[in-house]
Design an enzyme around this catalytic site. Structure first.
Site, PDB file in Angstrom:
ATOM      1  N   THR A 106      10.147  -5.152  -1.692  1.00 16.62           N
ATOM      2  CA  THR A 106      10.177  -3.820  -1.069  1.00 16.62           C
ATOM      3  C   THR A 106       9.161  -3.747   0.065  1.00 16.62           C
ATOM      4  OG1 THR A 106       8.577  -3.072  -2.702  1.00 16.62           O
ATOM      5  CG2 THR A 106      10.890  -2.609  -3.172  1.00 16.62           C
ATOM      6  N   SER A 130      -3.299  -1.228  -1.398  1.00 10.70           N
ATOM      7  CA  SER A 130      -1.958  -0.660  -1.371  1.00 10.70           C
ATOM      8  C   SER A 130      -1.083  -1.459  -0.421  1.00 10.70           C
ATOM      9  CB  SER A 130      -2.059   0.795  -0.909  1.00 10.70           C
ATOM     10  OG  SER A 130      -0.895   1.172  -0.242  1.00 10.70           O
ATOM     11  N   LYS A 131       0.224  -1.508  -0.779  1.00 10.62           N
ATOM     12  CA  LYS A 131       1.192  -2.190   0.078  1.00 10.62           C
ATOM     13  C   LYS A 131       1.229  -1.531   1.447  1.00 10.62           C
ATOM     14  CE  LYS A 131       4.810  -4.130  -2.876  1.00 10.62           C
ATOM     15  NZ  LYS A 131       6.172  -4.081  -3.343  1.00 10.62           N
ATOM     16  N   ARG A 132       0.851  -0.251   1.462  1.00 11.61           N
ATOM     17  CA  ARG A 132       0.917   0.491   2.721  1.00 11.61           C
ATOM     18  C   ARG A 132      -0.169   0.055   3.710  1.00 11.61           C
ATOM     19  NH1 ARG A 132       2.625   4.093  -1.029  1.00 11.61           N
ATOM     20  NH2 ARG A 132       0.527   4.688  -1.609  1.00 11.61           N
TER      21      ARG A 132
END
Ligand code: GLU
Length: 310
Positions: A38, A277-279
């Protein structure tokens, strides 16, 4: 930064726990890394990959790569390709072909069928919005590890009504009848190298979704089936998923699958003590590589400096 110090010296060659048939005890020591494509691989997920890879390689065992892409709306082939490239660039290799969950939906359906036959699932026609509204209107809403629990709206729907709504083509999810499931399995435990022997607490997770109309399986169902059918002896993953292992132990027991050993490792934190975080794009492996860092430097940032034996 890493929790490599809490690794045990002795390697499990198979599960000592919940493996009455001894299937896993006879299997070679096997770990896996199971990313969901994702987003890009970042330092936090690289830590998980390195952790599992190192445990397998130190023990002369097998390291598997599994792509958890059943949620086709959120998972992108481009992310998968990037994850594979980044793992190779970091110096990781894996045994056997990459397993993609999106190619195994028939297997998951067969397992789901076992639960349907045992009346351990029920159809739920609620939309997310309806569930939120019902929770907001309730005087008290029990919470589980992933937020408020499903209030059970469809649980006691007469079968005739459920059947006619399904036949009319109304979209529905299948939920695990958790109290029935727990009643069937009785008390369970699992063994974690960091946390010790843990009691399974399925009821606090509520009636989890096992499949949706647009997603023919769920994380919990697929991971349970795949870890067992791939003979994974040591499941390593972040401690944020510790609670999920209760659900997996219950499903393993209902399917008569063996239980592996677990190790829920600590999470990498950023400079302000927050979980990565992936963000945060600056922590993506591709961004660090573009900055000119070497694989060894990125491995060190991910908690595995080479002088600790990589
Ligand atoms: N696909 C899951 C994730 O990326 C893997 C969790 C697991 O290792 O069981 O969080």
């Amino acid at each position: 930064m890493s929790d490599t110090t809490d690794m045990e010296k002795t390697e499990p060659t198979g599960a000592q726990w919940g493996d009455p048939s001894g299937i896993l005890r006879q299997a070679p020591m096997t770990t896996r890394f199971a990313p969901s494509p994702t987003g890009e691989l970042h330092l936090g997920t690289a830590h998980s990959a390195l952790f599992a890879w190192k445990r397998a390689r130190d023990a002369g065992g097998r390291f598997l790569l599994r792509i958890e892409d059943i949620d086709t709306a959120r998972c992108l082939p481009a992310h998968e390709a990037q994850i594979l490239r980044d793992l190779e660039w970091l110096g990781l290799d894996w045994d056997g072909p990459v397993l993609r969950q999106s190619e195994r939906t028939e297997v998951y359906s067969e397992f789901l069928h076992v639960l349907e036959e045992g009346s351990l699932v029920y159809p739920c026609f609620c939309t997310r919005k309806e569930i939120q509204a019902e929770i907001a209107a309730a005087p008290s809403a029990p919470h589980g590890p992933d937020g408020p629990l499903y209030p059970g709206t469809c649980k006691n729907m007469p079968w005739r009504e459920a059947k006619s709504r399904m036949e009319a083509g109304e979209p529905y999810a299948l939920r695990l009848h958790m109290d029935r499931a727990v009643g069937m399995t009785g008390p369970l435990t699992f063994s974690d190298e960091r946390f010790g022997d843990m009691q399974v607490d399925g009821l606090s997770c509520g009636d989890i979704v096992l499949c949706r109309k647009d997603t023919p399986s769920s994380y919990h169902l697929s991971v349970t089936v795949d870890d067992a059918t791939q003979f994974v002896t040591l499941v390593t993953r972040g401690e944020d998923l510790l609670h999920a292992t209760s659900i997996h132990r219950i499903l393993q027991t209902l399917f008569a699958l063996p239980a592996p050993q677990y190790h829920h490792h600590g999470l990498l934190l950023d400079d302000s003590g927050q979980r990565l975080s992936k963000r945060d794009k600056s922590k993506a492996i591709s961004a660090l590589r573009a900055e000119g860092l070497s694989p060894a430097e990125v491995r060190a940032l991910a908690g595995f400096p080479d002088d600790q034996g990589l």
